[in-house]
Scaffold this motif. Structure first.
Motif, PDB file in Angstrom:
ATOM      1  N   ASN A   1      13.309  -6.885  -7.843  1.00 34.80           N
ATOM      2  CA  ASN A   1      11.858  -6.677  -7.835  1.00 34.80           C
ATOM      3  C   ASN A   1      11.569  -5.339  -8.511  1.00 34.80           C
ATOM      4  O   ASN A   1      12.072  -4.305  -8.072  1.00 34.80           O
ATOM      5  N   ARG A   2      10.749  -5.349  -9.527  1.00 35.56           N
ATOM      6  CA  ARG A   2      10.506  -4.146 -10.320  1.00 35.56           C
ATOM      7  C   ARG A   2       9.934  -2.998  -9.492  1.00 35.56           C
ATOM      8  O   ARG A   2      10.213  -1.831  -9.754  1.00 35.56           O
ATOM      9  N   SER A   3       9.145  -3.308  -8.480  1.00 33.96           N
ATOM     10  CA  SER A   3       8.508  -2.263  -7.680  1.00 33.96           C
ATOM     11  C   SER A   3       9.424  -1.708  -6.588  1.00 33.96           C
ATOM     12  O   SER A   3       9.087  -0.748  -5.919  1.00 33.96           O
ATOM     13  N   GLY A   4      10.628  -2.294  -6.409  1.00 40.35           N
ATOM     14  CA  GLY A   4      11.553  -1.822  -5.390  1.00 40.35           C
ATOM     15  C   GLY A   4      11.168  -2.299  -4.004  1.00 40.35           C
ATOM     16  O   GLY A   4      10.271  -3.120  -3.836  1.00 40.35           O
ATOM     17  N   GLY A   5      11.856  -1.765  -2.996  1.00 38.88           N
ATOM     18  CA  GLY A   5      11.627  -2.193  -1.623  1.00 38.88           C
ATOM     19  C   GLY A   5      10.622  -1.323  -0.894  1.00 38.88           C
ATOM     20  O   GLY A   5       9.814  -0.623  -1.502  1.00 38.88           O
ATOM     21  N   LEU A   6      10.697  -1.367   0.428  1.00 37.46           N
ATOM     22  CA  LEU A   6       9.746  -0.641   1.257  1.00 37.46           C
ATOM     23  C   LEU A   6      10.163   0.818   1.430  1.00 37.46           C
ATOM     24  O   LEU A   6      11.339   1.159   1.319  1.00 37.46           O
ATOM     25  N   ARG A   7       9.177   1.648   1.735  1.00 39.99           N
ATOM     26  CA  ARG A   7       9.438   3.025   2.139  1.00 39.99           C
ATOM     27  C   ARG A   7       9.774   2.972   3.629  1.00 39.99           C
ATOM     28  O   ARG A   7       8.887   2.848   4.469  1.00 39.99           O
ATOM     29  N   VAL A   8      11.048   3.040   3.947  1.00 45.08           N
ATOM     30  CA  VAL A   8      11.476   2.773   5.320  1.00 45.08           C
ATOM     31  C   VAL A   8      12.501   3.797   5.763  1.00 45.08           C
ATOM     32  O   VAL A   8      13.301   4.292   4.957  1.00 45.08           O
ATOM     33  N   GLU A   9      12.477   4.120   7.045  1.00 43.99           N
ATOM     34  CA  GLU A   9      13.427   5.086   7.598  1.00 43.99           C
ATOM     35  C   GLU A   9      13.813   4.679   9.009  1.00 43.99           C
ATOM     36  O   GLU A   9      12.948   4.335   9.827  1.00 43.99           O
ATOM     37  N   ALA A  10      15.101   4.718   9.286  1.00 43.57           N
ATOM     38  CA  ALA A  10      15.588   4.571  10.656  1.00 43.57           C
ATOM     39  C   ALA A  10      15.614   5.958  11.286  1.00 43.57           C
ATOM     40  O   ALA A  10      16.343   6.835  10.827  1.00 43.57           O
ATOM     41  N   LEU A  11      14.814   6.165  12.308  1.00 40.21           N
ATOM     42  CA  LEU A  11      14.739   7.476  12.953  1.00 40.21           C
ATOM     43  C   LEU A  11      16.023   7.836  13.676  1.00 40.21           C
ATOM     44  O   LEU A  11      16.209   8.991  14.070  1.00 40.21           O
ATOM     45  N   SER A  12      16.907   6.872  13.835  1.00 41.14           N
ATOM     46  CA  SER A  12      18.190   7.100  14.506  1.00 41.14           C
ATOM     47  C   SER A  12      19.297   7.507  13.542  1.00 41.14           C
ATOM     48  O   SER A  12      20.446   7.683  13.965  1.00 41.14           O
ATOM     49  N   ALA A  13      18.989   7.693  12.259  1.00 44.10           N
ATOM     50  CA  ALA A  13      20.039   7.808  11.243  1.00 44.10           C
ATOM     51  C   ALA A  13      20.561   9.222  11.012  1.00 44.10           C
ATOM     52  O   ALA A  13      21.649   9.385  10.478  1.00 44.10           O
ATOM     53  N   ASN A  14      19.800  10.248  11.366  1.00 42.61           N
ATOM     54  CA  ASN A  14      20.196  11.614  11.020  1.00 42.61           C
ATOM     55  C   ASN A  14      20.707  12.346  12.254  1.00 42.61           C
ATOM     56  O   ASN A  14      19.922  12.807  13.083  1.00 42.61           O
ATOM     57  N   PRO A  15      22.029  12.497  12.402  1.00 44.72           N
ATOM     58  CA  PRO A  15      22.568  13.120  13.620  1.00 44.72           C
ATOM     59  C   PRO A  15      22.184  14.581  13.779  1.00 44.72           C
ATOM     60  O   PRO A  15      22.065  15.071  14.913  1.00 44.72           O
ATOM     61  N   ALA A  16      21.969  15.297  12.675  1.00 41.60           N
ATOM     62  CA  ALA A  16      21.559  16.702  12.781  1.00 41.60           C
ATOM     63  C   ALA A  16      20.174  16.801  13.412  1.00 41.60           C
ATOM     64  O   ALA A  16      19.933  17.621  14.303  1.00 41.60           O
ATOM     65  N   VAL A  17      19.253  15.949  12.953  1.00 43.89           N
ATOM     66  CA  VAL A  17      17.899  15.945  13.517  1.00 43.89           C
ATOM     67  C   VAL A  17      17.942  15.499  14.977  1.00 43.89           C
ATOM     68  O   VAL A  17      17.302  16.112  15.845  1.00 43.89           O
ATOM     69  N   LEU A  18      18.677  14.442  15.265  1.00 50.37           N
ATOM     70  CA  LEU A  18      18.735  13.922  16.631  1.00 50.37           C
ATOM     71  C   LEU A  18      19.286  14.948  17.610  1.00 50.37           C
ATOM     72  O   LEU A  18      18.733  15.145  18.699  1.00 50.37           O
ATOM     73  N   THR A  19      20.367  15.620  17.226  1.00 48.41           N
ATOM     74  CA  THR A  19      20.973  16.579  18.149  1.00 48.41           C
ATOM     75  C   THR A  19      20.119  17.839  18.271  1.00 48.41           C
ATOM     76  O   THR A  19      20.060  18.456  19.340  1.00 48.41           O
ATOM     77  N   CYS A  20      19.452  18.219  17.196  1.00 46.32           N
ATOM     78  CA  CYS A  20      18.537  19.367  17.266  1.00 46.32           C
ATOM     79  C   CYS A  20      17.403  19.094  18.231  1.00 46.32           C
ATOM     80  O   CYS A  20      17.118  19.891  19.139  1.00 46.32           O
ATOM     81  N   LEU A  21      16.728  17.969  18.062  1.00 48.40           N
ATOM     82  CA  LEU A  21      15.582  17.646  18.909  1.00 48.40           C
ATOM     83  C   LEU A  21      16.018  17.410  20.354  1.00 48.40           C
ATOM     84  O   LEU A  21      15.325  17.815  21.291  1.00 48.40           O
ATOM     85  N   ALA A  22      17.162  16.745  20.545  1.00 44.77           N
ATOM     86  CA  ALA A  22      17.659  16.513  21.903  1.00 44.77           C
ATOM     87  C   ALA A  22      17.986  17.825  22.592  1.00 44.77           C
ATOM     88  O   ALA A  22      17.692  18.012  23.782  1.00 44.77           O
TER      89      ALA A  22
ATOM     90  N   THR B   1       0.804  -1.221   0.000  1.00 42.24           N
ATOM     91  CA  THR B   1       0.000   0.000   0.000  1.00 42.24           C
ATOM     92  C   THR B   1       0.838   1.273   0.000  1.00 42.24           C
ATOM     93  O   THR B   1       0.297   2.375   0.096  1.00 42.24           O
ATOM     94  N   LYS B   2       2.152   1.111  -0.103  1.00 44.35           N
ATOM     95  CA  LYS B   2       3.076   2.248  -0.104  1.00 44.35           C
ATOM     96  C   LYS B   2       3.028   3.046   1.194  1.00 44.35           C
ATOM     97  O   LYS B   2       3.241   4.266   1.200  1.00 44.35           O
ATOM     98  N   ARG B   3       2.761   2.377   2.314  1.00 42.92           N
ATOM     99  CA  ARG B   3       2.857   3.015   3.616  1.00 42.92           C
ATOM    100  C   ARG B   3       4.315   3.044   4.050  1.00 42.92           C
ATOM    101  O   ARG B   3       5.155   2.327   3.503  1.00 42.92           O
ATOM    102  N   SER B   4       4.610   3.871   5.040  1.00 42.07           N
ATOM    103  CA  SER B   4       5.980   4.005   5.525  1.00 42.07           C
ATOM    104  C   SER B   4       6.226   3.124   6.736  1.00 42.07           C
ATOM    105  O   SER B   4       5.312   2.842   7.514  1.00 42.07           O
ATOM    106  N   VAL B   5       7.478   2.713   6.884  1.00 35.85           N
ATOM    107  CA  VAL B   5       7.931   1.923   8.023  1.00 35.85           C
ATOM    108  C   VAL B   5       9.029   2.717   8.735  1.00 35.85           C
ATOM    109  O   VAL B   5       9.950   3.216   8.092  1.00 35.85           O
ATOM    110  N   PHE B   6       8.905   2.845  10.044  1.00 36.77           N
ATOM    111  CA  PHE B   6       9.896   3.571  10.841  1.00 36.77           C
ATOM    112  C   PHE B   6      10.473   2.639  11.899  1.00 36.77           C
ATOM    113  O   PHE B   6       9.737   1.873  12.534  1.00 36.77           O
ATOM    114  N   LEU B   7      11.802   2.715  12.082  1.00 36.13           N
ATOM    115  CA  LEU B   7      12.476   1.912  13.103  1.00 36.13           C
ATOM    116  C   LEU B   7      13.261   2.836  14.024  1.00 36.13           C
ATOM    117  O   LEU B   7      13.783   3.866  13.578  1.00 36.13           O
ATOM    118  N   CYS B   8      13.364   2.448  15.296  1.00 37.16           N
ATOM    119  CA  CYS B   8      14.176   3.254  16.212  1.00 37.16           C
ATOM    120  C   CYS B   8      14.662   2.425  17.383  1.00 37.16           C
ATOM    121  O   CYS B   8      14.115   1.352  17.684  1.00 37.16           O
TER     122      CYS B   8
END
Length: 200
Positions: free
Chosen positions: A68-89, A37-44
């Motif tokens: 696979n012609r359609s590619g993989g999942l729409r997925v993001e590790a919420l721990s991956a962006n140090p700029a975002v993490l340090t800003c929010l922290a 369904t093209k929903r997103s997956v988030f991991l942390c």
């Protein structure tokens, strides 16, 4: 060292025989539905679990969709962006580094997978609270007693093992099981299906 190897492998085998493994197909099915369904997956997670979140996001994005012609999942590790993490922290507090990202990015029926040994770290607890409020499908792969996350996750995958390294190994093993199953059972997305019908 030989005794450590024996003890470690015995504990891992014991964990893999636990009832928690019966929840792995539930997670795999939720990931497959998100893929379709093209929903997103988030991991942390925190520490080694944060690293595992990044690792599994790679596997679900690329490994699942390989050949696979359609590619993989729409997925993001919420721990991956140090700029975002340090800003929010810095601005909101470390407890909010994941929940605030979900407030901005997530939608109902997206999937959240929390990786935690203790299940009590405030940032993953808040992530589950916000994920539930949004209407996400929430999972948590947990060790030890499962902590607060065990009761907050809609689908806790709890291994009562007092060993952080075993707990982290299980996170990757479950992710890899899901990845291999998804790769072997690809989907045609709803969006692609609609486009195909419209072209007729």
């Amino acid at each position: 060292m030989e005794q450590l190897i024996l003890d470690y492998t015995n504990k891992l085998q014991q964990a893999l025989s636990m009832a928690a493994m019966r929840q792995v197909p539930v997670l795999a099915a939720a990931l497959r539905d998100a893929w379709r369904t093209k929903r997103s997956v988030f991991l942390c997670g925190n520490g080694g679990s944060a690293g595992n979140a990044v690792h599994l996001a790679n596997d679900l994005l690329y490994g699942v969709g390989l050949n696979n012609r359609s590619g993989g999942l729409r997925v993001e590790a919420l721990s991956a962006n140090p700029a975002v993490l340090t800003c929010l922290a810095n601005d909101l507090g470390y407890d909010h580094i994941y929940s605030e990202q979900l407030r901005v990015k997530a939608q109902a029926d997206d999937v959240l997978v929390v990786l935690s040994g203790s299940g009590n770290s405030a940032n993953v607890v808040k992530a589950l609270e916000v994920g539930n409020q949004i209407g996400m499908k929430t999972f948590a792969i947990l060790g030890f007693t499962g902590g607060l996350c065990r009761s907050l996750a809609q689908h806790p995958i709890h291994f009562e093992m007092d060993d952080m390294q075993i707990a982290e190994d299980l996170q990757l093993m479950i992710g890899h099981l899901c990845m291999q199953w998804l790769h072997a059972n690809p989907v045609q997305s709803v969006v692609a299906s609609v486009s195909s019908e419209a072209a007729k």
